[in-house]
Design an enzyme around this catalytic site. Structure first.
Site, PDB file in Angstrom:
ATOM      1  N   GLU A   1      12.174  -5.366  -8.972  1.00  0.00           N
ATOM      2  CA  GLU A   1      11.264  -4.373  -9.575  1.00  0.00           C
ATOM      3  C   GLU A   1      12.407  -3.494 -10.445  1.00  0.00           C
ATOM      4  O   GLU A   1      12.840  -2.549  -9.828  1.00  0.00           O
ATOM      5  CB  GLU A   1      10.704  -3.605  -8.464  1.00  0.00           C
ATOM      6  CG  GLU A   1       9.794  -4.350  -7.484  1.00  0.00           C
ATOM      7  CD  GLU A   1       8.929  -3.609  -6.560  1.00  0.00           C
ATOM      8  OE1 GLU A   1       7.724  -3.603  -6.677  1.00  0.00           O
ATOM      9  OE2 GLU A   1       9.504  -2.971  -5.644  1.00  0.00           O
TER      10      GLU A   1
ATOM     11  N   HIS B   1      13.160  -1.371  -0.400  1.00  0.00           N
ATOM     12  CA  HIS B   1      12.158  -0.887  -1.613  1.00  0.00           C
ATOM     13  C   HIS B   1      13.018   0.133  -2.342  1.00  0.00           C
ATOM     14  O   HIS B   1      13.531   1.031  -1.402  1.00  0.00           O
ATOM     15  CB  HIS B   1      10.866  -0.606  -1.186  1.00  0.00           C
ATOM     16  CG  HIS B   1       9.974  -0.252  -2.384  1.00  0.00           C
ATOM     17  ND1 HIS B   1       9.974   0.796  -3.301  1.00  0.00           N
ATOM     18  CD2 HIS B   1       8.949  -1.201  -2.969  1.00  0.00           C
ATOM     19  CE1 HIS B   1       9.159   0.594  -4.046  1.00  0.00           C
ATOM     20  NE2 HIS B   1       8.528  -0.640  -4.114  1.00  0.00           N
TER      21      HIS B   1
ATOM     22  N   GLY C   1       1.586  -2.609  -6.221  1.00  0.00           N
ATOM     23  CA  GLY C   1       1.561  -1.399  -5.506  1.00  0.00           C
ATOM     24  C   GLY C   1       0.007  -1.001  -5.935  1.00  0.00           C
ATOM     25  O   GLY C   1      -0.829  -1.090  -5.247  1.00  0.00           O
TER      26      GLY C   1
ATOM     27  N   TRP D   1       0.899  -1.270  -0.078  1.00  0.00           N
ATOM     28  CA  TRP D   1       0.093   0.008   0.014  1.00  0.00           C
ATOM     29  C   TRP D   1       0.697   1.367  -0.024  1.00  0.00           C
ATOM     30  O   TRP D   1       0.336   2.284  -0.224  1.00  0.00           O
ATOM     31  CB  TRP D   1      -0.932  -0.088   1.015  1.00  0.00           C
ATOM     32  CG  TRP D   1      -2.131  -0.925   1.114  1.00  0.00           C
ATOM     33  CD1 TRP D   1      -2.249  -1.901   0.165  1.00  0.00           C
ATOM     34  CD2 TRP D   1      -3.077  -0.814   2.048  1.00  0.00           C
ATOM     35  NE1 TRP D   1      -3.550  -2.622   0.486  1.00  0.00           N
ATOM     36  CE2 TRP D   1      -4.060  -1.968   1.665  1.00  0.00           C
ATOM     37  CE3 TRP D   1      -3.492  -0.074   3.141  1.00  0.00           C
ATOM     38  CZ2 TRP D   1      -5.048  -2.298   2.484  1.00  0.00           C
ATOM     39  CZ3 TRP D   1      -4.812  -0.565   3.969  1.00  0.00           C
ATOM     40  CH2 TRP D   1      -5.424  -1.637   3.651  1.00  0.00           C
ATOM     41  N   LYS D   2       2.171   1.102   0.360  1.00  0.00           N
ATOM     42  CA  LYS D   2       3.077   2.541   0.501  1.00  0.00           C
ATOM     43  C   LYS D   2       2.476   3.412   1.283  1.00  0.00           C
ATOM     44  O   LYS D   2       1.821   2.882   2.491  1.00  0.00           O
ATOM     45  CB  LYS D   2       3.075   2.993  -1.124  1.00  0.00           C
ATOM     46  CG  LYS D   2       3.813   1.714  -2.156  1.00  0.00           C
ATOM     47  CD  LYS D   2       4.235   2.628  -3.398  1.00  0.00           C
ATOM     48  CE  LYS D   2       4.664   1.364  -4.206  1.00  0.00           C
ATOM     49  NZ  LYS D   2       5.337   1.900  -5.299  1.00  0.00           N
TER      50      LYS D   2
ATOM     51  N   SER E   1       3.846  -2.014 -12.167  1.00  0.00           N
ATOM     52  CA  SER E   1       2.764  -2.071 -12.975  1.00  0.00           C
ATOM     53  C   SER E   1       2.176  -3.184 -13.163  1.00  0.00           C
ATOM     54  O   SER E   1       1.551  -3.615 -14.081  1.00  0.00           O
ATOM     55  CB  SER E   1       3.185  -1.376 -14.249  1.00  0.00           C
ATOM     56  OG  SER E   1       3.589   0.048 -13.640  1.00  0.00           O
TER      57      SER E   1
HETATM   58  P1  PGA Z   1       3.404  -0.480  -8.819  1.00  0.00           P
HETATM   59  O1  PGA Z   1       4.239  -0.399  -7.533  1.00  0.00           O
HETATM   60  O2  PGA Z   1       2.525  -1.743  -8.835  1.00  0.00           O
HETATM   61  O3  PGA Z   1       2.161   0.516  -8.264  1.00  0.00           O
HETATM   62  O4  PGA Z   1       4.133  -0.238  -9.940  1.00  0.00           O
HETATM   63  C1  PGA Z   1       5.008  -1.715  -7.358  1.00  0.00           C
HETATM   64  C2  PGA Z   1       6.070  -1.317  -6.250  1.00  0.00           C
HETATM   65  O5  PGA Z   1       6.531  -0.322  -6.063  1.00  0.00           O
HETATM   66  O6  PGA Z   1       6.119  -2.631  -5.219  1.00  0.00           O
END
Ligand code: PGA
Length: 226
Positions: free
Chosen positions: A150, A93, A208, A10-11, A187
């Site tokens: 990532e 991250h 994310g 969720w950041k 993404s």
């Molecule tokens: P995102 O983020 O799916 O919005 O690209 C991925 C992440 O940073 O873990």
């Protein structure tokens, strides 16, 4: 059947109310998946208690961990505090590396801290050099954690890497750390998740943006195992 992992990150998002709404909607739309799929949700620290009030159809993860033990470190949340609450912790991250100056050395300290407490580290990397450093610094890491690969250009951009490219990178990572489960992040959507899951060197995805909407996340989890 190969075990796979769907990790929602969720950041820095959601108020308490929004987290409750997410939970209610997700619980009303729990995806039916086989036992070989482990869903992990990583909300911000202050949301974690909400998910302890009842049994959840997913494991909990934290988005970070202090490299230190409990003590005089204002603002930190330690592994000891999270023990018994989360099964997983994300470490290193790319946003933490870019915005908070986390170096490979810091990442390694945090991984060691998590391992010493029995919390499974999900180490985030964006290139092979970071993998090599991890491998040289922590013996047997491949047996005790997960790797979330990532590529920087794919995070939050709406343009994922291709499953085939990702598999090639994961294959190279497996030449360094043979047994480690590798997740792809960047993404990932309900529409493209399956292409990643079916790659031989991949064991799941990190999500994310698409994890913030409970219906979308539920759909993504379902699509991952269809
Ligand atoms: P995102 O983020 O799916 O919005 O690209 C991925 C992440 O940073 O873990």
């Amino acid at each position: 059947m190969k075990k796979s992992y769907i990790l929602g990150n969720w950041k820095a998002n959601k108020t308490i109310e929004e987290a409750k709404e997410w939970q209610v909607t997700y619980m009303a739309n729990v995806p039916k998946v086989s036992e070989s799929v482990e869903v992990i949700v990583c909300p911000a620290f202050h949301h974690l208690p909400l998910f302890l009030e009842q049994t959840q159809p997913f494991a909990l993860g934290a988005q970070d961990i202090s490299m230190y033990e409990n003590g005089a470190d204002t603002g930190e949340v330690t592994g000891a505090m999270m023990k018994g609450i989360v099964r997983y912790v994300m470490i290193g991250h790319s946003e933490r590396r870019a915005h908070f100056g986390e170096t490979n050395d810091v990442v390694v300290q945090k991984v060691k801290r998590a391992l010493s407490l029995g919390i499974i580290p999900v180490v985030c990397v964006s290139d092979i050099k970071q993998v090599a450093f991890l491998h040289e610094s922590i013996l047997n890491f491949g047996e005790s954690g997960l790797l979330l690969y990532e590529p920087l250009s794919a995070i939050g951009s709406g343009v994922s890497d291709s499953p085939e490219n990702t598999n090639e990178t994961a294959k190279k990572i497996h030449e360094i750390i043979p047994s480690i489960p590798i997740l792809y992040g960047g993404s990932v959507t309900p529409e493209n998740v399956h292409g990643f899951i079916e790659q031989p060197h991949l064991s799941g995805v990190g999500v994310g943006g698409a994890s913030l909407d409970p219906m979308k996340f539920s759909k993504l989890v379902t699509a991952s195992s269809s």
